[in-house]
Motif scaffolding. Structure first.
Motif: not given
Ligand code: NAD
Length: 421
Positions: A145-147, A189-191, A321-323
């Motif tokens: 999973p990702d966004v 896990a990520t959190g 987040a990434n990047g």
């Molecule tokens: P998600 O879809 O579960 O949550 C994303 C959150 O960000 C949502 O609350 C959304 O409303 C918010 N958001 C989106 N665009 C925004 C903006 N412009 N301003 C403010 N808030 C915004 O996604 P996620 O899995 O929590 O991923 C978040 C980030 O973490 C991404 O960069 C993802 O690549 C990275 N990441 C995720 C994982 C994972 O295990 N899910 C692992 C490593 C990195």
């Protein structure tokens, strides 16, 4: 030039910078500036009203030097091939810095999933899986999973892949529901990793985590879990946000209550409708500029820009987040003495527990949750120490230290494997 194209250029800049510190030549690192394999697919879907729509999807494998490719799947209307390339490259460096036996990949579909029904989303996911079938598999490339994707989406991918294979292949994806081979501890896990890395950096800086004020941008899978686990450690979550709004309370928000609110009723509920007398609405930009101890960007790329960096008041940034930070912004943050724990280390908890899930799947084992938390913590603290020591030894930032550790491991693998001809 699109925003995403610049992101891949930023990855290249980061590689060049680390290579310069390491005294490497262009020849040594040129392979890291290119992806190994890229697939673009067009996905025709019948919508619920009988009409037809075609969506574009991608799967990019950046490197398989250190093992099968590993990387998430993103559903977002702004997804581009260049963005997926950058995300795939980050996975390569992330897996190398935490030293797990994977390469890096990523996938994406240009779609706003909130505009699709569950059935349409399922059809799109299954069609995408069929289209990228030649590239994925437990020994080749393993999505997660990702966004805007979750365990339900992973379950559909696993089922589609297994249907084509003719037998059940749980190891083709991670982040699946527990009932079909998912791992305990993967959702958080990520959190959890963000919490571990925040705890470590505060400890190294001699600052208390108890009572520390935290602002988190993005309240999705990563941000919400980081909020809850940091709150459990005694930190005060003063602000969180999603794409619709930010909310702030000087006395501290209640992360668990917010998680219950946003996850109520299946699909994520936005914070804009959240009502609480103690919390006021703020913009995402205001959140980034709050006077807090710890800022956690956990939404998407390019959020901490040059303009905002000047106004950031946090003393520590941990990239969930990434990047999220542009290279230009990072120079400003460095000048201001703000300590930044880079994405490839800070958010690696997800891929580490994905690795545990894959190991359990291919060995038909089931580990208990405590064992998983302990093993994740051990790997992350070891990686933090590697990066910290490297940054001290070479007098560079933690991002530079992380890339040096990762590139060194990748170059060793390349040397051992040698050339095809
Ligand atoms: P998600 O879809 O579960 O949550 C994303 C959150 O960000 C949502 O609350 C959304 O409303 C918010 N958001 C989106 N665009 C925004 C903006 N412009 N301003 C403010 N808030 C915004 O996604 P996620 O899995 O929590 O991923 C978040 C980030 O973490 C991404 O960069 C993802 O690549 C990275 N990441 C995720 C994982 C994972 O295990 N899910 C692992 C490593 C990195």
């Amino acid at each position: 030039m699109t925003k995403s194209l610049k992101i891949f250029e930023q990855v290249i800049e980061t590689i060049d910078n680390a290579a310069k510190i390491m005294g490497l030549s262009e020849n040594d690192i040129v392979f890291l500036k290119h992806t190994e394999r890229e697939l673009t697919v067009n996905l025709p879907i019948t919508m619920d009203d009988g009409s037809g729509q075609v969506f574009k999807g991608y799967r990019v494998q950046h490197s398989s030097l250190r093992g099968p490719c590993k990387g998430g799947l993103r559903y977002h209307e702004d997804v581009t091939l260049q963005e997926v390339q950058a995300l795939a490259a980050w996975m390569t460096f992330k897996c190398a810095v935490v030293n797990i036996p994977y390469g890096g990949s990523k996938g994406g579909i240009e779609v706003d999933p909130s505009k699709l029904s569950d059935k349409e989303l399922e059809r799109l996911t299954r069609r995408y899986t069929a289209a990228i079938l030649p590239l994925i598999g437990p020994e080749k490339d393993i999505p997660a999973p990702d966004v805007n994707t979750n365990s339900t989406v992973m379950g559909w991918i696993m089922d589609t892949y297994s249907t084509f294979a003719g037998y059940t292949v749980p190891g083709v994806v991670t982040g699946k529901p527990i009932d079909i081979g998912g791992s305990l501890g993967r959702n958080s896990a990520t959190g959890r990793g963000v919490m571990f890395m925040t705890r470590e950096i505060m400890h190294r800086l001699g600052k208390p985590l108890i009572g520390a004020k935290v602002a988190i941008q993005g309240f999705g899978k990563v941000g919400s879990m980081a909020a809850m686990l940091l709150e459990n450690e005694g930190a005060k979550i003063v602000a969180v946000s999603d794409v619709s709004t930010g909310i702030y309370s000087a006395d501290g928000l209640n992360a668990e209550e917010l998680i219950n609110y946003t996850s109520d009723g299946g699909r994520a509920r936005l914070l804009k409708d959240y009502e609480n007398k103690k919390a006021k609405k703020i913009t995402n930009e205001e959140l980034l500029e709050l006077d807090v101890d710890i800022l956690i960007p956990a939404a998407t790329e390019n959020q901490l820009t040059e303009d905002i960096a000047d106004k950031i008041r946090a003393t520590v940034i941990v990239e969930g987040a990434n990047g999220p930070t542009t290279n230009e912004a990072e120079k400003i943050l460095k000048r201001k003495g703000i300590m930044l724990v880079p994405d490839i280390l800070a958010n690696a908890g997800g891929v580490i527990v994905s690795y545990f899930e894959w190991v359990q799947n291919i060995q038909s084992l089931m580990w208990d949750e405590e064992e998983i938390h302990r093993a994740q913590e051990r790997i992350m603290i070891r990686a933090f120490n590697d990066v910290w020591n490297c940054s001290k030894e070479k007098e560079v930032s933690l991002r530079e230290g992380a890339y040096i550790v990762a590139i060194d491991r990748l170059l060793r693998a390349k040397k051992i494997r040698g050339q095809l001809i």
